[in-house]
Design an enzyme around this catalytic site. Structure first.
Site, PDB file in Angstrom:
ATOM      1  N   ILE A 186       0.814  -1.220   0.000  1.00 35.67           N
ATOM      2  CA  ILE A 186       0.000   0.000   0.000  1.00 35.67           C
ATOM      3  C   ILE A 186       0.843   1.264   0.000  1.00 35.67           C
ATOM      4  CG2 ILE A 186      -2.002  -1.082   1.089  1.00 35.67           C
ATOM      5  CD1 ILE A 186      -1.126   0.006   3.758  1.00 35.67           C
ATOM      6  N   GLY A 187       2.155   1.137   0.041  1.00 35.87           N
ATOM      7  CA  GLY A 187       3.009   2.320  -0.006  1.00 35.87           C
ATOM      8  C   GLY A 187       4.454   1.925  -0.241  1.00 35.87           C
ATOM      9  N   MET A 208      12.942   4.627   1.404  1.00 36.26           N
ATOM     10  CA  MET A 208      13.453   4.017   2.621  1.00 36.26           C
ATOM     11  C   MET A 208      12.770   2.697   2.974  1.00 36.26           C
ATOM     12  SD  MET A 208      15.709   6.132   3.233  1.00 36.26           S
ATOM     13  CE  MET A 208      16.117   7.819   2.781  1.00 36.26           C
ATOM     14  N   ASP A 212       9.919  14.613  10.261  1.00 35.72           N
ATOM     15  CA  ASP A 212       9.459  14.437   8.882  1.00 35.72           C
ATOM     16  C   ASP A 212       7.942  14.601   8.798  1.00 35.72           C
ATOM     17  OD1 ASP A 212       9.803  14.010   6.166  1.00 35.72           O
ATOM     18  OD2 ASP A 212       9.717  11.831   6.319  1.00 35.72           O
TER      19      ASP A 212
END
Length: 554
Positions: A16-17, A21, A137
């Site tokens: 899903i992503g 990294m 972040d």
């Protein structure tokens, strides 16, 4: 990868992503029969062998520290560890849309929604900064808007795990982090603190209100140069309907000098509070196009048509009474239950009861001092620092009553208590303990006591830095450096490490030229002491080169 089982428990289902990294998978917890999100990181693909091992150690520590934070605005972490070459982080699976997609599908974004998102982010950041943790972040891709309008922050601590020096380049030449959302001090390799996250919050708020980030350029260095030197465009020049106080708050958050930003997330929330929708007031109306998380695949971004509450009903994946993913809903109808969904969605089956836990160990209160010390040693060997802290804090009063406050036993326990608090990232609790130990040793005679007092002062400065008090930390580091120089013959690295923190803090306070001069002198000394290929010298050259490029207008 599909069907892989992590740690003999978490079955990966759908990707899903994906990012530079790592990857995020939807999966299933086979033991508790629930959906989870599993983030996989590959240290060996991001760094050399030595750095990868350091990343693994940092990952364990950061997971332990972030697990201390309990707030509804933060994704719940269920588990963490390593499996083969991967580091894994198991989190709750969240239904909703990430804030970036939510923004893209609601153009222009209602300013009331922007205020509601920012207010919820302030609540989460306040809890995070109290620990203290710096997210590092914060950006729309790391924020989810749930079905009920609540906002969830993702990836807490991940940026710290990936690299404590955000100016370092990956093997592809791209900077670690997100340049569009980086505060100036973070971009230049300076010390970060809560003020760094507040700057990122300002970037996010500017983007929600205007539809674009305040600084854009064709290269990452160009963006960082703008963060350092160019003022942001006031949002009312792009959206005149935005209230003046909201524009003023965004500009305060985006000031270059951290000391000119709001003091903390609570102050930002107080500035937003008068702009929040009143409880029970009518929500916005109008058409919308939203996105949702498909509960069968976990994927985001599927479009559907509908309407805001009060507008004509339209088709959607959820009962229309739910409306869109409206981040103002928690303020309009706090804790309001959803309409009955039993007709459209079956209740999930109850998870199986976990097996009975092993027999509990004796509580710290009933342990004898010697018994408790043995238990602390065992816990420290197992890396269970938080539990060791609780036991040490519990036995100190009893040990002082039995042996005396100034006894060697109590002194040893206090040192271990302070050291464990520091290792566990509990800087707020460690600071007074370290100051007390520094004062006690300073009052004693002899070079060993003086040296120990300086070490405690140095560790107290580290706590101040982590707590975001850059000015106090800078003053303390500078105060101990002359004394550290006296021990340079036997421990030459000690003054160099303190000087490196001074350089980073000067950057955090906007004193870029002084920081550059400090780090240039430090580089010469580090090369003479360690050689040109030592990690400190290599990192300093990298940071200085980045500073020359950015300040030169690259």
């Amino acid at each position: 990868m599909n069907g892989r089982v992590i740690a003999e428990r978490y079955e990966l289902s759908n990707l899903i992503g994906r990012g530079g990294m790592g990857q995020v998978w939807m999966g299933y917890d086979q033991r508790l029969d629930r959906r989870v999100a599993v983030k996989l990181l590959r240290p060996d693909r991001m760094a050399g062998a030595d750095e990868a091992e350091e990343m693994r150690r940092r990952f364990v520590r950061e997971c332990r520290v972030t697990a201390q934070v309990d707030h509804p605005g933060l994704v719940t972490v269920h588990d963490a560890g390593s499996d083969d070459e991967d580091l894994y982080l198991v989190m709750q699976h969240i239904k909703g849309a990430d804030l970036s997609d939510h923004l893209a599908e609601h153009d222009p974004y209602p300013w009331e929604w922007a205020v509601s998102v920012a207010a919820q982010l302030c609540a989460a950041l306040s809890a995070v900064h109290t620990v203290p943790i710096v997210h590092r972040d914060l950006k729309p891709r790391n924020v989810m808007v749930r079905e009920d309008g609540s906002v969830i922050v993702l990836d807490l601590g991940i940026a710290t795990v990936l690299d404590t020096d955000t100016t370092r380049l990956t093997h592809t030449g791209s900077p670690i982090g997100s340049p569009a959302y980086m505060a100036p001090e973070q971009a230049m390799g300076g010390a970060v603190g809560p003020y760094t996250d507040l700057y990122a919050l300002g970037v996010v708020l500017h983007e929600l209100l205007s539809g674009e980030v305040p600084f854009q350029a064709s290269t990452a260095l160009g963006v960082l140069h703008q963060h350092l030197y160019e003022p942001p465009l006031p949002v009312r020049q792009l959206r005149p309907e935005v209230p003046g106080p909201l524009e003023a708050l965004v500009l305060r958050l985006l000031t270059k000098d951290p000391q000119d930003r709001p003091a903390d997330a609570q102050e930002v929330y107080q500035a937003l509070a008068p702009l929040l929708p009143g409880r029970g007031s009518a929500p916005n109306t109008g058409s919308y196009a939203g996105s949702y998380a498909d509960s069968s695949t976990g994927s985001y971004g599927s479009s559907y048509a509908g309407s805001l509450p009060g507008a004509p009903a339209g088709p959607g994946p959820y009962p229309q009474a739910h409306g869109p993913l409206d981040p103002s809903r928690p303020f309009l109808r706090p804790h309001a239950p959803w309409p009955d969904r039993s007709a459209t969605a079956p209740e999930p089956a109850a998870p199986p009861m976990p097996s009975a836990p092993p027999a509990a160990r004796p509580a710290p209160a009933v342990l004898g001092i010697a018994e408790a010390i043995d238990e602390v040693k065992r816990l420290l060997d197992d890396g269970r620092l938080t539990q060791a802290v609780d036991i040490l804090g519990g036995i100190l009063p009893a040990a002082a009553a039995e042996h005396g406050e100034r006894s060697p036993v109590v002194r040893t326990l206090r040192k271990q208590y302070a050291a464990t608090l520091l290792d566990d990232g509990q800087y707020r609790r460690a600071l007074p303990e370290l100051r007390r130990l520094a004062d006690e040793h300073a009052a004693e005679s002899g070079p060993a006591a003086a040296r120990q007092s300086l070490q405690f002062r140095y560790e107290a400065a580290q706590c101040l830095e982590q707590l975001g008090d850059a000015a106090a930390a800078l003053a303390e580091y500078r105060a101990v450096i002359p004394y550290f120089e006296q021990y340079a013959a036997t421990d030459p690295g000690l003054p160099l490490e303190a000087r490196s923190r001074v350089g980073a803090l000067l950057h955090a306070m906007g004193a870029y030229h002084e920081a550059y001069d400090t780090q240039m002198r430090l580089l010469g000394d580090a090369e003479r002491l360690y050689g040109p290929y030592h990690p400190m010298a290599v990192d300093l050259r990298r940071v200085l080169d980045r500073q020359r490029q950015v300040h030169g207008g690259a």
